[in-house]
Each structure stands twice: as structure tokens, then as C-alpha cells.
Scaffold this motif. Structure first.
Motif, PDB file in Angstrom:
ATOM      1  N   LYS A  93       0.836  -1.203   0.000  1.00  0.00           N
ATOM      2  CA  LYS A  93       0.000   0.000   0.000  1.00  0.00           C
ATOM      3  C   LYS A  93       0.870   1.252   0.000  1.00  0.00           C
ATOM      4  O   LYS A  93       0.543   2.257  -0.633  1.00  0.00           O
ATOM      5  CB  LYS A  93      -0.932   0.009   1.217  1.00  0.00           C
ATOM      6  N   GLU A  94       1.985   1.204   0.698  1.00  0.00           N
ATOM      7  CA  GLU A  94       2.861   2.365   0.836  1.00  0.00           C
ATOM      8  C   GLU A  94       3.933   2.423  -0.240  1.00  0.00           C
ATOM      9  O   GLU A  94       4.628   3.430  -0.371  1.00  0.00           O
ATOM     10  CB  GLU A  94       3.510   2.333   2.215  1.00  0.00           C
ATOM     11  N   ASP A 148       9.971   1.832  -4.935  1.00  0.00           N
ATOM     12  CA  ASP A 148      10.130   0.645  -4.104  1.00  0.00           C
ATOM     13  C   ASP A 148      10.044  -0.673  -4.865  1.00  0.00           C
ATOM     14  O   ASP A 148      10.552  -1.690  -4.409  1.00  0.00           O
ATOM     15  CB  ASP A 148       9.051   0.631  -3.009  1.00  0.00           C
ATOM     16  N   VAL A 149       9.349  -0.650  -6.000  1.00  0.00           N
ATOM     17  CA  VAL A 149       9.103  -1.881  -6.750  1.00  0.00           C
ATOM     18  C   VAL A 149       9.268  -1.596  -8.240  1.00  0.00           C
ATOM     19  O   VAL A 149       8.770  -0.587  -8.740  1.00  0.00           O
ATOM     20  CB  VAL A 149       7.672  -2.423  -6.509  1.00  0.00           C
ATOM     21  N   GLN A 175      -2.766  11.489  -3.816  1.00  0.00           N
ATOM     22  CA  GLN A 175      -3.980  10.682  -3.785  1.00  0.00           C
ATOM     23  C   GLN A 175      -3.781   9.424  -2.939  1.00  0.00           C
ATOM     24  O   GLN A 175      -2.678   8.895  -2.820  1.00  0.00           O
ATOM     25  CB  GLN A 175      -4.401  10.292  -5.199  1.00  0.00           C
ATOM     26  N   THR A 176      -4.883   8.944  -2.385  1.00  0.00           N
ATOM     27  CA  THR A 176      -4.886   7.731  -1.578  1.00  0.00           C
ATOM     28  C   THR A 176      -4.741   6.504  -2.470  1.00  0.00           C
ATOM     29  O   THR A 176      -5.340   6.437  -3.548  1.00  0.00           O
ATOM     30  CB  THR A 176      -6.199   7.644  -0.784  1.00  0.00           C
ATOM     31  N   GLY A 177      -3.970   5.546  -2.000  1.00  0.00           N
ATOM     32  CA  GLY A 177      -3.785   4.308  -2.754  1.00  0.00           C
ATOM     33  C   GLY A 177      -2.324   4.063  -3.069  1.00  0.00           C
ATOM     34  O   GLY A 177      -1.433   4.774  -2.601  1.00  0.00           O
ATOM     35  N   ARG A 209       5.650  12.172  -0.073  1.00  0.00           N
ATOM     36  CA  ARG A 209       4.602  11.148   0.078  1.00  0.00           C
ATOM     37  C   ARG A 209       4.953  10.161   1.180  1.00  0.00           C
ATOM     38  O   ARG A 209       4.097   9.769   1.970  1.00  0.00           O
ATOM     39  CB  ARG A 209       4.383  10.415  -1.248  1.00  0.00           C
ATOM     40  N   LYS A 210       6.215   9.773   1.237  1.00  0.00           N
ATOM     41  CA  LYS A 210       6.628   8.841   2.284  1.00  0.00           C
ATOM     42  C   LYS A 210       6.644   9.522   3.656  1.00  0.00           C
ATOM     43  O   LYS A 210       6.243   8.933   4.668  1.00  0.00           O
ATOM     44  CB  LYS A 210       8.005   8.260   1.950  1.00  0.00           C
TER      45      LYS A 210
END
Length: 589
Positions: free
Chosen positions: A16-17, A55-56, A386-388, A507-508
Motif C-alpha cells: 500500500k505504501e 520501491d518496486v 492521492q490515496t492508494g 509522500r513517504k
């Protein structure tokens, strides 16, 4: 935990993060001068990828393929297309990502294979072959005059019909995409088990951390294959998604995939592996929630495509017949998919670019020289607040834009673009039923929305071919690579690249309010500015975005009272106005 609290709600998990970075291997970096991007080229740029703060890595298909649909037509799930490298190269990339604290996911393309896959070659060899039922085969129909007709009247994604006649066994086979991409029959249990072993276990055993699941809601068809209702009387083929999208057994199949395969694997650092599904043609939130509800144990999250469908015409046949849109339309789409998870155990994704769409600066803001950098920075704020779970596409972080309008159709390589163009040519000269403006309309749509725009070679620097290759690139490099490239932007503190890195850090740092916060849309009908709030417990942020080339009012003093300006997409702000394509974030403490 409070008494009776739902353990599924608001659960913080790694994916999620995380911020995912999609790499399209043909266009990222060529290491050997053959003009085709490759895995060693990606490995050579791992330091760049790390520097972004993602991160990915999501690696688009690099499997063995005839490349009719740029690798989404797979002929061997356990091999790598030779111009990309080898299986050992992918293993090296997996290790490089893990060694630097990043995870990596691959594309899982299992609605269809290539017609060159060994399974299909066996299936088409005879009607009594054991793998005949691994694909969909049907006899011909005949009209009153004895003319042969396909089993149904379905229109495919790539223009044309969904059935192709096979002379050898004198039956038709089904393909929702190109005729070289026959659909697998998930009704056959032996076929499903082979998919799990070859397409999933093979790569999970090599240490990948999950999958982006291609066309995830098309595995289950209505298998009696009724004809589609006639909605376009001018053609035999008709839209028919209701017969092969979100079908009767789809949730059963995905639950089985999760239970039998995915739940048995962990990421390199011991976390559950992740899945994100490509969920097209599912506009209703309850329908989407069935796929992403944690209780259902199907998918972790999905891509829902309302935002990237802005401007697309109505229906399959009109996809590239551009329909102008308004900012309130965009706002309501964002609101819909930001709020549908509230009070549920589901999750959502945030993206505005991928390999199947035009560039976001060109589509949603302005790619004119005067405004393209401001547009890209503003869109970065829009995305990162934004959320997500956020997904970035290669080149988005440097503000890459669509191919110039001056380029002719010969520069478009994608099978979908060329099929739609050829159809437009035919329909524009169709006797009494001619559509004389169709070519112009479809070309305009392709210039805005074609998949080719996202597939232009990555613009690394200002040297020949943008530093992508020392040879001739498989696709033409953008004319403006000397003005838009990563190397020049790396040196500038307020470049698009530097700003994306900054927004990723913010964001983090503020993940509670940005990643997990609830969304509140303000001033719904304003056609110039997009303003929304994010709430998380006692934390609040206000995001103000100017989607125009004119000055616009800043948020009212009452709205941002007690807040401080966290960031602006402009180096110098003006207290009383939002400057053209400016984005701002206010936050309380």
C-alpha cells in the motif's frame, strides 16, 4: 485493537505504501546497439531507478514471443525473448533489485498465448488432441446462401472479429485480441494447472515478488457463446464484453490461483507477494470491490481505467474517436475511485500513465513548450497526494510527451493503432456508407491516445537517439530529446525529475495523510481548478491544482487557515493566485 474492530480495515501493508515503477523493456535502455532495449540495459540503470525513490520495479513482458503485440503474445512462459537477454539476465536483475532494497514483479499474461506457443500448436493439430480443449474451438455457421460465418458476431479489442478460421481442422478459434493471440480455456482444469506451473511457479521460484495480472477479468467466458445484440447496424461484428468480461466463474478462478499458488510464496524479505490486476470494463465500485476485498482473498489491488479512458469515444469501435472532456468529469472519476474503498477492506491504485496510453502531460494538461514542465510538475502533485498505491511509468518522471503531430501513421508500430487506422481507411471509402471524416478523426485520436506514445525510447541524454541505443532504435526517438532528457534534468534542482523525487519523499514522509487519508472533493463544478482535501485522524491537507494556462484564485483563507504551504510546483509562488498549471499542497500539524 478496539473491541470488535475489523482487522481488515485500514491495515498498513508494504504494497500500500510502495511506489511501483513500470519498465517497458523494449524502450528503456539498449545495452548492445541492436536498437532494442534489453535486460542488461535495465541492470545498467538500476542506480537511476533507485535514485527516484521507488520501491518496486514492474517489468513488462520480456518472455519468448513473436512480438505481434509487443510481448503480450507469449510463446514460452519459461524463456526470455532473445533480444531482451536470457533467463539468467532476469535472475541478475531480480538480485540487483533485492540487493538495493527494491522488489520486482512481472507481468502475468494468461488470458491468451501466442499462436506459436507449443500448447496451441498441439491444440490446433487435430480435433482429438489432448490439448484441443485448452483453447476455444467452434464450428462454422452458415447463412441462408451458404456463406461461412464465425460462431459469434463479437468485435475484438484490436478491431475486427474475435474468431479466426483454421484450415487444418476446419474450425474457428477464439481470440479477444489479435488473431495471433488465441484465448486459453480456463474451464479446463489441466490447462489451469499448466498455467500455474509454467507462468507462475517458474518465476516465483526465482524470487520475484508478485505479478501485475494482465486482463484479469476475462478468464471466464459465457461458454455457450450467444450472439451479441446489434448496436451498430453498419457492421457484422458487435461489442460483446458482457459475454467474456467478469464471467460466471471468474472469482472462483482467481481464488484458486491465490490459494494454490500465490499464498504459498513470500517476497525476498518475507512479506506476502503482491498482485495488481488489470480490470477493464468494470465501472461499478461494488464489482471492483469483489476483486480487492481482503476477505475474498483474490487480488491485492487493481487498475480501474476510467481516468485513462477520458477522451476515448464510446465503445470498442470508437475508442480513438476523441471526445473532448471537462475538468469536472475528471474530478468525479477521481472522487469515485478515491472514495469507493472507504469503510471497506479493499484498496485502490493511483496512476495516469502506462504502456497502453498516451502521455499524461499531453492528455491531461499541456505539452506546448511554454507549459509542459509546469504541467508535469502539477500532475506529479495530483498523483502523489492521492490515496492508494502509486504507479509511475518510465519517462513520466522526466515529463516525456506524446509524439509530434507531424509524425505520419507509418511511425505508429502498435497493432491496435494500425488496425484502427486501416479500419478507418476502409470505412472512409465504403461506397454509400462512406464515413468521409473518419480518417481525420481517428488520426486525431491516435495523436492523443495511441499506445505508441508511451513506447518511444526513453530519453536518457542529449546524445544521438537520446542515449537509448548506439544503433537504430526499433521505434523513432522523440524529436525533442535534447530538450527533455534525464541527464540534463538530473543537474537541475527544479526540473521535472527533481520535483518527482521531491514528491516521492514527501509522500513517504506524510504517508498517513497521502497514502491512507480519506478524500474530500471541493468545488465540484469549477472548470479551471481541482481542489480536494485529505484527512487522516487529526491531520488535514489541502491540494489545489490549476489545470489552465491562466491565473486562478488560490484556496480561500478560511480553507487553509492554520495550515502551512508544504510545497508548490513553482519555485516562486504568488500569495493571491495559482499560476498556470501550478499545484500546491497545504498541510496542518
Amino acid at each position: 485493537m478496539a473491541p470488535h474492530a475489523d482487522p481488515f480495515l485500514h491495515k498498513h501493508v508494504w504494497w500500500k505504501e510502495a511506489v511501483f515503477y513500470q519498465i517497458y523493456p523494449a524502450s528503456f535502455k539498449d545495452s548492445n546497439g541492436d536498437g532494442w532495449g534489453d535486460i542488461p540495459g535495465i541492470i545498467s540503470k538500476v542506480d537511476y531507478i533507485i535514485s527516484l525513490g521507488v520501491d518496486v520495479v514492474w517489468l513488462s513482458p520480456m518472455f519468448e514471443s513473436p512480438q505481434v503485440d509487443m510481448g503480450y503474445d507469449i510463446s514460452d512462459y519459461e524463456a526470455v525473448y532473445a533480444p531482451y537477454g536470457t533467463v539468467e539476465d532476469v535472475e541478475t536483475l531480480i538480485k540487483a533489485c533485492h540487493d538495493h532494497g527494491m522488489k520486482i514483479i512481472l507481468d502475468l499474461v494468461v488470458n491468451h498465448t501466442s499462436d506459436q506457443h507449443a500448447w496451441f500448436k498441439e491444440s490446433r493439430s487435430s480435433k482429438d488432441n489432448p490439448k484441443r480443449d485448452w483453447y476455444f474451438w467452434k464450428p462454422a455457421r452458415y447463412d441462408k446462401d451458404g456463406n461461412r460465418l464465425p460462431p459469434t458476431n463479437y468485435r475484438s479489442y484490436f478491431a475486427g472479429g474475435t474468431w479466426t478460421w483454421d484450415e487444418q481442422t476446419e474450425e474457428y478459434y477464439l481470440h479477444l485480441y489479435a488473431k495471433e493471440q488465441p484465448d486459453l480455456n480456463w474451464e479446463n482444469e489441466h490447462c489451469r494447472k499448466a498455467i500455474y506451473e509454467s507462468a507462475m511457479r517458474f518465476w516465483l521460484n526465482k524470487g520475484i515478488d508478485g505479478f501485475r495480472v494482465d486482463t484479469v477479468n476475462k478468464y471466464s467466458k459465457v461458454i455457450d457463446f450467444p450472439d451479441a445484440p446489434i448496436t451498430d447496424p453498419n457492421t457484422f461484428i458487435q461489442p460483446a464484453a458482457q459475454f467474456w468480461c467478469n464471467g460466471p466463474r471468474i472469482h472462483e478462478f482467481i481464488k484458486e490461483m491465490n490459494r494454490d499458488i500465490l499464498s504459498n510464496y513470500r517476497t525476498y524479505d518475507g512479506q506476502p507477494v503482491v498482485t495488481v490486476g488489470e480490470l477493464s470494463l468494470t465501472p461499478d465500485p461494488p464489482g471492483v470491490l469483489r476483486y480487492v476485498s481482503a476477505r475474498e482473498k483474490e487480488l491485492d489491488m487493481v487498475f480501474q481505467f476510467d481516468i485513462t479512458h477520458l477522451g476515448q469515444g464510446n465503445g470498442f469501435q470508437d475508442k480513438y474517436d476523441f471526445a473532448p472532456w471537462t475538468l469536472p468529469e475528471m474530478k468525479r472519476i477521481v472522487e469515485k475511485w478515491q472514495t469507493f474503498i472507504e469503510g471497506t477492506d479493499g484498496w485502490t491504485t493511483v496512476f495516469n500513465e502506462n504502456h497502453d496510453n498516451g502521455r499524461s502531460v499531453s492528455r491531461f494538461a499541456s505539452d506546448s513548450p511554454e507549459w509542459r514542465e509546469a504541467s508535469a510538475r502539477m500532475l506529479a502533485i495530483w498523483l502523489m497526494t492521492q490515496t492508494g498505491t502509486v504507479f509511475l511509468y518510465q519517462g513520466q518522471e522526466i515529463g516525456m510527451i506524446n509524439a509530434p503531430n507531424e509524425w505520419g501513421i507509418e511511425e505508429y508500430k502498435d497493432v491496435e493503432a494500425t488496425n484502427f487506422w486501416n479500419e478507418a481507411v476502409r470505412l472512409s471509402d465504403n461506397g454509400n456508407d462512406a464515413d468521409p471524416t473518419r480518417k481525420e478523426r481517428i488520426m486525431n485520436g491516435l495523436q492523443i491516445m495511441a499506445r505508441d506514445h508511451s513506447r518511444l525510447p526513453f530519453q536518457w541524454d542529449s546524445t544521438e537517439n537520446a542515449g537509448f541505443t548506439t544503433g537504430k532504435p526499433w521505434m523513432r526517438t522523440h524529436d525533442l530529446y535534447k530538450e527533455i532528457n534525464a541527464e540534463d534534468q538530473r543537474k537541475e534542482s527544479h526540473s521535472v525529475l527533481s520535483f518527482y523525487k521531491r514528491m516521492l519523499r514527501l509522500r513517504k514522509e506524510q504517508k498517513d495523510v497521502f497514502v491512507y487519508g480519506t478524500f474530500e472533493l471541493l468545488d465540484h463544478d469549477n472548470v479551471n481548478t481541482f481542489i480536494f482535501k485529505k484527512h487522516y485522524q487529526d491531520r488535514t491537507a489541502v491540494i489545489a491544482l490549476n489545470f489552465t494556462t491562466a491565473m486562478q484564485p488560490t484556496p480561500t483563507e478560511a480553507l487553509v487557515d492554520g495550515m502551512r504551504l508544504l510545497t508548490s510546483s513553482y519555485q516562486k509562488t504568488r500569495p493571491e493566485v495559482l499560476q498556470p498549471f501550478e499545484g500546491r499542497v497545504y498541510i496542518n500539524y
